[in-house]
Design an enzyme around this catalytic site. Structure first.
Site, PDB file in Angstrom:
ATOM      1  N   SER A 153       0.893  -1.140   0.364  1.00  0.00           N
ATOM      2  CA  SER A 153       0.000  -0.016  -0.077  1.00  0.00           C
ATOM      3  C   SER A 153       0.730   1.337   0.276  1.00  0.00           C
ATOM      4  O   SER A 153       2.242   0.930   1.124  1.00  0.00           O
ATOM      5  CB  SER A 153      -0.458   0.056   1.497  1.00  0.00           C
ATOM      6  OG  SER A 153      -1.141   1.200   1.140  1.00  0.00           O
ATOM      7  N   TYR A 176      -2.523   5.989  -4.395  1.00  0.00           N
ATOM      8  CA  TYR A 176      -3.678   6.152  -4.502  1.00  0.00           C
ATOM      9  C   TYR A 176      -3.319   7.996  -6.035  1.00  0.00           C
ATOM     10  O   TYR A 176      -2.556   8.872  -5.558  1.00  0.00           O
ATOM     11  CB  TYR A 176      -4.290   6.790  -2.969  1.00  0.00           C
ATOM     12  CG  TYR A 176      -4.851   6.137  -3.049  1.00  0.00           C
ATOM     13  CD1 TYR A 176      -6.280   5.161  -3.003  1.00  0.00           C
ATOM     14  CD2 TYR A 176      -4.651   5.675  -0.903  1.00  0.00           C
ATOM     15  CE1 TYR A 176      -6.837   4.376  -2.191  1.00  0.00           C
ATOM     16  CE2 TYR A 176      -5.396   4.732  -0.345  1.00  0.00           C
ATOM     17  CZ  TYR A 176      -6.383   3.869  -1.612  1.00  0.00           C
ATOM     18  OH  TYR A 176      -7.020   3.124  -0.541  1.00  0.00           O
ATOM     19  N   THR A 202      -5.461   2.621  -7.518  1.00  0.00           N
ATOM     20  CA  THR A 202      -7.115   2.455  -6.850  1.00  0.00           C
ATOM     21  C   THR A 202      -8.031   3.435  -7.015  1.00  0.00           C
ATOM     22  O   THR A 202      -7.447   4.211  -6.966  1.00  0.00           O
ATOM     23  CB  THR A 202      -7.071   2.039  -4.873  1.00  0.00           C
ATOM     24  OG1 THR A 202      -6.198   0.970  -4.829  1.00  0.00           O
ATOM     25  CG2 THR A 202      -7.561   1.892  -4.378  1.00  0.00           C
ATOM     26  N   LYS A 279      -7.471  -0.980  -9.311  1.00  0.00           N
ATOM     27  CA  LYS A 279      -8.056  -2.163  -8.661  1.00  0.00           C
ATOM     28  C   LYS A 279      -9.378  -1.210  -8.466  1.00  0.00           C
ATOM     29  O   LYS A 279      -9.065  -0.128  -7.859  1.00  0.00           O
ATOM     30  CB  LYS A 279      -6.488  -1.768  -7.310  1.00  0.00           C
ATOM     31  CG  LYS A 279      -7.547  -2.169  -6.275  1.00  0.00           C
ATOM     32  CD  LYS A 279      -6.168  -3.264  -5.193  1.00  0.00           C
ATOM     33  CE  LYS A 279      -7.182  -3.607  -3.597  1.00  0.00           C
ATOM     34  NZ  LYS A 279      -7.913  -2.245  -3.030  1.00  0.00           N
ATOM     35  N   HIS A 303     -13.180  -2.869  -2.646  1.00  0.00           N
ATOM     36  CA  HIS A 303     -11.984  -2.509  -1.314  1.00  0.00           C
ATOM     37  C   HIS A 303     -12.587  -3.318   0.028  1.00  0.00           C
ATOM     38  O   HIS A 303     -13.166  -2.601   0.867  1.00  0.00           O
ATOM     39  CB  HIS A 303     -12.843  -0.766  -1.143  1.00  0.00           C
ATOM     40  CG  HIS A 303     -11.706  -0.556  -0.406  1.00  0.00           C
ATOM     41  ND1 HIS A 303     -10.660   0.701  -1.806  1.00  0.00           N
ATOM     42  CD2 HIS A 303     -10.663  -0.569   0.507  1.00  0.00           C
ATOM     43  CE1 HIS A 303      -9.930   1.349  -1.026  1.00  0.00           C
ATOM     44  NE2 HIS A 303      -9.478   0.355   0.548  1.00  0.00           N
TER      45      HIS A 303
HETATM   46  C1  LIG Z   1      -7.705  -2.486   7.321  1.00  0.00           C
HETATM   47  C2  LIG Z   1      -7.208  -2.446   5.408  1.00  0.00           C
HETATM   48  C3  LIG Z   1      -6.609  -1.098   5.347  1.00  0.00           C
HETATM   49  C4  LIG Z   1      -6.497  -1.003   4.076  1.00  0.00           C
HETATM   50  N1  LIG Z   1      -6.364  -0.327   3.017  1.00  0.00           N
HETATM   51  C5  LIG Z   1      -6.406  -0.512   2.109  1.00  0.00           C
HETATM   52  C6  LIG Z   1      -4.519   0.961   0.887  1.00  0.00           C
HETATM   53  O1  LIG Z   1      -4.317   1.407   1.127  1.00  0.00           O
HETATM   54  N2  LIG Z   1      -5.148   0.696  -0.669  1.00  0.00           N
HETATM   55  C7  LIG Z   1      -6.557  -0.174  -1.018  1.00  0.00           C
HETATM   56  O2  LIG Z   1      -6.064  -0.242  -2.194  1.00  0.00           O
HETATM   57  N3  LIG Z   1      -6.681  -0.893  -0.496  1.00  0.00           N
HETATM   58  C8  LIG Z   1      -6.562  -0.875   0.455  1.00  0.00           C
HETATM   59  N4  LIG Z   1      -7.517  -1.678   1.664  1.00  0.00           N
HETATM   60  C9  LIG Z   1      -9.076  -2.550   0.479  1.00  0.00           C
HETATM   61  C10 LIG Z   1      -7.709  -4.401   0.308  1.00  0.00           C
HETATM   62  O3  LIG Z   1      -6.777  -4.387  -0.831  1.00  0.00           O
HETATM   63  C11 LIG Z   1      -8.296  -4.884  -0.455  1.00  0.00           C
HETATM   64  O4  LIG Z   1      -9.569  -4.366  -1.464  1.00  0.00           O
HETATM   65  C12 LIG Z   1     -10.125  -5.522   0.583  1.00  0.00           C
HETATM   66  O5  LIG Z   1      -9.072  -5.772   1.830  1.00  0.00           O
HETATM   67  C13 LIG Z   1     -10.478  -7.363  -0.194  1.00  0.00           C
HETATM   68  O6  LIG Z   1     -11.618  -7.391   0.943  1.00  0.00           O
HETATM   69  P1  LIG Z   1     -11.271  -8.131   1.962  1.00  0.00           P
HETATM   70  O7  LIG Z   1      -9.857  -8.100   2.956  1.00  0.00           O
HETATM   71  O8  LIG Z   1     -13.015  -9.477   2.625  1.00  0.00           O
HETATM   72  O9  LIG Z   1     -10.154  -9.892   1.583  1.00  0.00           O
HETATM   73  C14 LIG Z   1      -7.996  -2.244   3.053  1.00  0.00           C
HETATM   74  C15 LIG Z   1      -7.994  -3.062   3.195  1.00  0.00           C
HETATM   75  C16 LIG Z   1      -8.201  -2.993   4.676  1.00  0.00           C
HETATM   76  C17 LIG Z   1      -9.318  -3.931   5.225  1.00  0.00           C
HETATM   77  C1  LIG Z   2      -5.956   6.592   4.859  1.00  0.00           C
HETATM   78  C2  LIG Z   2      -5.930   4.870   4.655  1.00  0.00           C
HETATM   79  C3  LIG Z   2      -6.972   3.973   3.901  1.00  0.00           C
HETATM   80  C4  LIG Z   2      -6.088   3.022   3.040  1.00  0.00           C
HETATM   81  C5  LIG Z   2      -7.506   2.167   3.082  1.00  0.00           C
HETATM   82  O1  LIG Z   2      -7.611   2.199   1.339  1.00  0.00           O
HETATM   83  C6  LIG Z   2      -8.772   1.422   4.336  1.00  0.00           C
HETATM   84  O2  LIG Z   2      -8.675   1.671   4.904  1.00  0.00           O
HETATM   85  O3  LIG Z   2      -9.053   0.419   3.327  1.00  0.00           O
END
Ligand SMILES: Cc1cc2nc3c(=O)[nH]c(=O)nc-3n(C[C@H](O)[C@H](O)[C@H](O)COP(=O)(O)O)c2cc1C
Ligand SMILES: CCCCC(=O)C(=O)O
Length: 432
Positions: A153, A176, A202, A279, A303
């Site tokens: 990330s 991002y 993303t 994404k 997401h």
């Molecule tokens: C705590 C957390 C932080 C995340 N941070 C990002 C991120 O920084 N960038 C991003 O594109 N997606 C982020 N996501 C989304 C994940 O990439 C992903 O799309 C999602 O967690 C997939 O679903 P799952 O948790 O059910 O496996 C985040 C998800 C979680 C749970």
């Molecule tokens: C500023 C943090 C954003 C990360 C993210 O994409 C998420 O938490 O789902």
């Protein structure tokens, strides 16, 4: 801040002696105590290490404070899209073929030119030092041990270079679209120099989803943890806790440019030779636009239900996107709700080239650092190979649509009332 982790086994019962610690050797088998014991011998029954991915969830919940737990588990709005992601897997039926030689099941694949031992990889998630002191370096070690892809990330809490130095497998960098283009350009340059092999933009987060748990908790990134790859001046708002609002939402609004459109992708393309992956695609229309704009791969994702509440389950959007890009040969990756190798099998059968795990990797990281990450990925891969064997599909090309039926989902139900902090989600799905 979470302490370094030793795994406490499940308690086995009031009269049973339980060893103080049992660090899981990834997914190794249980070490059983003596089978028989005389009346004077203490009966030792060690509980098995994690047998299912949700076992890591239980371990993680015990270690994390409530606010971090809510940040990880939570979603946007009523969290109906979080639930939909899991419920969709419960509508999958597998269609086994028999009398096929499954003496060796091969989970190996290839993605954007890189061979991978497993099609199960790590989705980009922010701030891994919330889960473990080593943060993303532990994740990279775990992913490498499993032979898995790791998408880092842009909000990583370790530097791109530190992560790359420990990575044994391929790394992609998730971005991002930052308001400050020069910061974005700098990240692209650094990622290229450090050996990252693709840029993952993303596209589903022009604003952060309305995450009620984080707002109620006034969640902010604790001092001492930060998105170290960004300019520190950009981070101040992420650390400011205010009752009733999420500092992450404020920070995202400050840092991320919501005016970006398809036309801007050419700017990113011109900055780097690296493949560009989009994404957060959920419709055929956007899949076609992605291909037209030269995307090298697409990730079907909502997401993890953290952005548009009411968006479809990722699994329900997958076939539509795969069909739309079909002949273009653009690989489609998948994330959202994968909690077992059987879930991974279903998404692969519906046309995904690879699946990414978001929360499960964070559970593994919180439970046991690099070994926990390797454990989660290894377990998912083992379960996938097992499903391939019992379904009579010994290699991934044979994991095709004939292997599954996805029953149509009901229309998403009405909101189920307020989401409370540290709410327990109901586990549903194929669950091996
Ligand atoms: C705590 C957390 C932080 C995340 N941070 C990002 C991120 O920084 N960038 C991003 O594109 N997606 C982020 N996501 C989304 C994940 O990439 C992903 O799309 C999602 O967690 C997939 O679903 P799952 O948790 O059910 O496996 C985040 C998800 C979680 C749970
Ligand atoms: C500023 C943090 C954003 C990360 C993210 O994409 C998420 O938490 O789902």
């Amino acid at each position: 801040m979470t302490a370094p982790v030793t795994t406490t086994p499940e308690t086995a019962g009031p009269e049973t002696a339980v060893p103080e610690t049992a660090v899981p050797e990834t997914t190794g088998p249980a070490t059983a105590g003596p089978a028989t014991a005389g009346p004077e011998t203490a009966v030792l029954t060690a509980t098995p290490g994690p047998l299912r991915i949700e076992d890591y969830q239980d371990l993680a919940q015990r270690r994390l404070d409530d606010q971090v737990w809510d940040f990880v588990e939570g979603g946007a709005g009523t969290e109906r899209t979080v639930d939909a992601n899991r419920c969709a897997f419960a509508r999958v039926t597998l269609r086994p073929r028999v009398l096929v030689d499954v003496s060796a099941c091969d989970t190996g694949t290839e993605l954007l030119g890189a061979p991978l031992a497993t099609p199960v990889g790590v989705a980009p998630t922010a701030y891994h030092r919330l889960l473990h002191p080593d943060g993303e370096v532990a994740t990279a070690l775990g992913a490498g041990a499993a032979g898995a892809l790791y998408v880092v990330s842009v909000f990583a809490s370790r530097t791109l270079e530190e992560i790359a130095a420990e990575a044994a497998g391929p790394l992609w960098l998730q971005l991002y679209w930052l308001r400050r283009r020069e910061v974005l350009a700098g990240l692209v340059e650094r990622a290229t120099a450090a050996g990252y092999r693709a840029l993952v933009l993303t596209v589903d987060a022009p604003q952060l989803g309305r995450r009620h748990r984080d707002a109620r908790n006034g969640f902010a990134v604790p001092a001492g943890i930060s998105a170290v790859n960004l300019d520190p001046a950009l981070m101040a708002s992420a650390h400011r806790s205010d009752a009733g609002r999420s500092a992450l939402a404020v920070h995202t609004a400050e840092a991320v440019d919501p005016s970006v459109t398809w036309a801007d992708l050419a700017w990113l393309r011109a900055r780097s030779e690296l493949p560009v992956v989009l994404k957060g695609i959920l419709t055929a229309e956007d899949a076609v636009l992605a291909v037209q704009h030269g995307a090298d791969a697409i990730v079907v994702s909502n997401h993890g239900g953290r952005q548009l509440d009411g968006a479809p389950a990722s699994l329900d959007a997958l076939a539509e996107v795969v069909d739309a890009v079909g002949a273009a040969g653009c690989p489609v990756l998948f994330d959202g709700g994968v909690r077992s190798g059987a879930d991974a099998f279903a998404a692969l059968a519906l046309g995904a080239r690879a699946v990414l795990l978001g929360r499960p990797v964070l559970w593994g990281l919180a439970a046991d650092g690099a070994a926990g990450v390797a454990g989660v990925l290894g377990l998912a891969t083992e379960e996938l190979a097992h499903t391939m064997a019992l379904a009579g599909r010994p290699a991934l090309p044979a994991v095709d649509r004939s292997a599954v039926v996805l029953a149509p989902g009901p229309a998403q139900g009405p909101p189920q009332g307020p989401v409370h902090g540290t709410a327990q989600r109901t586990a549903v799905g194929t669950g091996l």
